[in-house]
Motif scaffolding. Sequence first.
Motif, PDB file in Angstrom:
ATOM      1  N   LEU A 284       0.614  -1.325   0.173  1.00  0.00           N
ATOM      2  CA  LEU A 284      -0.442   0.612   0.029  1.00  0.00           C
ATOM      3  C   LEU A 284       0.795   1.546   0.560  1.00  0.00           C
ATOM      4  CD1 LEU A 284      -3.186  -0.886   2.633  1.00  0.00           C
ATOM      5  CD2 LEU A 284      -3.132  -0.606   0.153  1.00  0.00           C
ATOM      6  N   ASP A 285       1.889   1.048   0.144  1.00  0.00           N
ATOM      7  CA  ASP A 285       2.852   2.700   0.940  1.00  0.00           C
ATOM      8  C   ASP A 285       3.916   2.534  -0.694  1.00  0.00           C
ATOM      9  OD1 ASP A 285       2.789   4.294   2.703  1.00  0.00           O
ATOM     10  OD2 ASP A 285       4.988   3.821   3.097  1.00  0.00           O
ATOM     11  N   SER A 286       4.184   2.216  -1.329  1.00  0.00           N
ATOM     12  CA  SER A 286       5.137   2.237  -1.809  1.00  0.00           C
ATOM     13  C   SER A 286       4.293   2.064  -3.577  1.00  0.00           C
ATOM     14  CB  SER A 286       5.530   0.508  -2.370  1.00  0.00           C
ATOM     15  OG  SER A 286       6.471  -0.396  -0.845  1.00  0.00           O
ATOM     16  N   ALA A 287       5.669   2.591  -4.213  1.00  0.00           N
ATOM     17  CA  ALA A 287       4.833   3.274  -5.571  1.00  0.00           C
ATOM     18  C   ALA A 287       5.100   3.091  -6.988  1.00  0.00           C
ATOM     19  CB  ALA A 287       5.061   4.906  -5.813  1.00  0.00           C
TER      20      ALA A 287
ATOM     21  N   LEU B 188       3.295 -10.181  -5.490  1.00  0.00           N
ATOM     22  CA  LEU B 188       2.072  -9.139  -5.314  1.00  0.00           C
ATOM     23  C   LEU B 188       2.562  -8.617  -6.249  1.00  0.00           C
ATOM     24  CD1 LEU B 188      -0.312  -9.407  -2.581  1.00  0.00           C
ATOM     25  CD2 LEU B 188      -1.014 -11.038  -5.449  1.00  0.00           C
ATOM     26  N   ALA B 189       3.972  -7.377  -5.857  1.00  0.00           N
ATOM     27  CA  ALA B 189       4.242  -6.300  -6.992  1.00  0.00           C
ATOM     28  C   ALA B 189       3.888  -6.498  -8.352  1.00  0.00           C
ATOM     29  CB  ALA B 189       5.165  -5.502  -5.907  1.00  0.00           C
ATOM     30  N   GLY B 190       4.768  -8.125  -8.077  1.00  0.00           N
ATOM     31  CA  GLY B 190       5.660  -8.165  -9.895  1.00  0.00           C
ATOM     32  C   GLY B 190       4.176  -8.927 -10.758  1.00  0.00           C
ATOM     33  N   LEU B 191       3.653  -8.964  -9.434  1.00  0.00           N
ATOM     34  CA  LEU B 191       2.131  -9.951 -10.822  1.00  0.00           C
ATOM     35  C   LEU B 191       1.344  -8.201 -10.696  1.00  0.00           C
ATOM     36  CD1 LEU B 191      -0.397 -12.076 -10.007  1.00  0.00           C
ATOM     37  CD2 LEU B 191      -0.797 -10.164 -10.450  1.00  0.00           C
TER      38      LEU B 191
ATOM     39  N   ALA C 287      10.718  -2.260  -7.239  1.00  0.00           N
ATOM     40  CA  ALA C 287      11.833  -1.669  -7.010  1.00  0.00           C
ATOM     41  C   ALA C 287      11.416  -1.182  -5.533  1.00  0.00           C
ATOM     42  CB  ALA C 287      12.334  -1.305  -7.597  1.00  0.00           C
ATOM     43  N   LYS C 288      10.586  -0.159  -5.203  1.00  0.00           N
ATOM     44  CA  LYS C 288      10.714   0.344  -3.639  1.00  0.00           C
ATOM     45  C   LYS C 288      10.151  -0.732  -2.490  1.00  0.00           C
ATOM     46  CE  LYS C 288      12.758   4.148  -3.843  1.00  0.00           C
ATOM     47  NZ  LYS C 288      14.299   3.855  -3.527  1.00  0.00           N
ATOM     48  N   THR C 289       9.152  -1.366  -3.287  1.00  0.00           N
ATOM     49  CA  THR C 289       8.423  -2.675  -2.583  1.00  0.00           C
ATOM     50  C   THR C 289       9.161  -3.594  -1.876  1.00  0.00           C
ATOM     51  OG1 THR C 289       6.139  -2.419  -3.858  1.00  0.00           O
ATOM     52  CG2 THR C 289       6.431  -4.632  -2.225  1.00  0.00           C
ATOM     53  N   ILE C 290       9.988  -4.108  -2.731  1.00  0.00           N
ATOM     54  CA  ILE C 290      11.364  -5.170  -2.532  1.00  0.00           C
ATOM     55  C   ILE C 290      12.422  -4.188  -1.918  1.00  0.00           C
ATOM     56  CG2 ILE C 290      10.314  -6.992  -3.910  1.00  0.00           C
ATOM     57  CD1 ILE C 290      12.912  -6.801  -5.703  1.00  0.00           C
ATOM     58  N   GLN C 291      12.790  -3.627  -1.934  1.00  0.00           N
ATOM     59  CA  GLN C 291      14.104  -2.883  -1.469  1.00  0.00           C
ATOM     60  C   GLN C 291      13.561  -2.687   0.181  1.00  0.00           C
ATOM     61  OE1 GLN C 291      14.625   0.330  -3.593  1.00  0.00           O
ATOM     62  NE2 GLN C 291      15.824  -0.234  -5.889  1.00  0.00           N
ATOM     63  N   ARG C 292      12.631  -1.558   0.059  1.00  0.00           N
ATOM     64  CA  ARG C 292      12.052  -1.651   1.489  1.00  0.00           C
ATOM     65  C   ARG C 292      12.278  -2.749   2.508  1.00  0.00           C
ATOM     66  NH1 ARG C 292       6.840   2.177   1.571  1.00  0.00           N
ATOM     67  NH2 ARG C 292       7.339   2.618   3.637  1.00  0.00           N
TER      68      ARG C 292
END
Length: 308
Positions: free
Chosen positions: A233-236, A262-265, A239-244
């Motif tokens: 919910l908090d990443s745009a 889920l982000a990759g999908l 890359a930011k999702t998995i880095q965080r």
Amino acid sequence: MSELLLNQSGSLLDKIKGGLFGVAAGDALGGTTEFMSVAQVKATYGFLTEIIGGGVWGLAPGEVTDDTMMTLCVAEGILENPAEPMGTIGRLFREWYAGGPKDVGNIIRQVLERYEGNWYEAAFVAHLDLGQSAGNGSLMRCLPAALAYASLEQVEQVSRLQSRMTHYDERCDEACILYNRMAWRLLQGEELKEVVRQVVAGTDYAVGLGTEPLCSPSGFVVDTFRWVLYLLLDSASFAKTIQRAANLGGDSDTIGAIAGGLAGLYYGYAAIPGEYREAILIKGRLSAAAEALYLLRQGGAGVEGAGV
């Protein structure tokens, strides 16, 4: 990956491939910082953004852990026998374990050591012996069920059954089902944040949703899933999702793998940075699984009578 198939299939194959590579990229990036504290991660790496390996498992750059390998066991087990996948998934779990992997979760290790022909019985015995089985090890690997089957009922059935093979606790069932409901809806082209909010509405996960979790990024399935939901919910971007996730420390490889799936999908394979895609050592196997899952889903395979 067949370029002709990729061009013909459009966004569906891009999403399926993005989901599997998302698991692997989150796993490989987070494997470097697993079991570290936030302060240790910051002191050692600043803010980690590159897949460099190392960490507690001494990973090679691009090497993945149990999160991705067990996800592939689920995917390849479904592909081998989509109508009755549990037996083949279980055989692949045992073959993977026999190879002496570096990283095996404690609950899964206990079940594999106790298995004598009945997965559910082994999971129950491990649950009793350990005093709990609410780990994140079935959530980390469940995504292929949503990628393979067009029917949500089938997705939920396989999600639950594959979880029960090693994790007796019902909270693991719930997390896998909620996660794959999200994945199934994202494959229909729905918007990520709306899907997350709608799927968890009315559950305990709706409490505090969208704010940073007060729990640690631990291997407890509830804690893990809260962090995954927050990061999504908090990443745009992917890359930011998995880095965080990686920079949380704790169970960073698994949180990264679950959020990355889920982000990759949602963002698609093409949105995963090229340096991440190319770094994964088993990228050929992931690509082959993605293409086969796409073809299976297009064929509308069912799971009537699915069992162990």
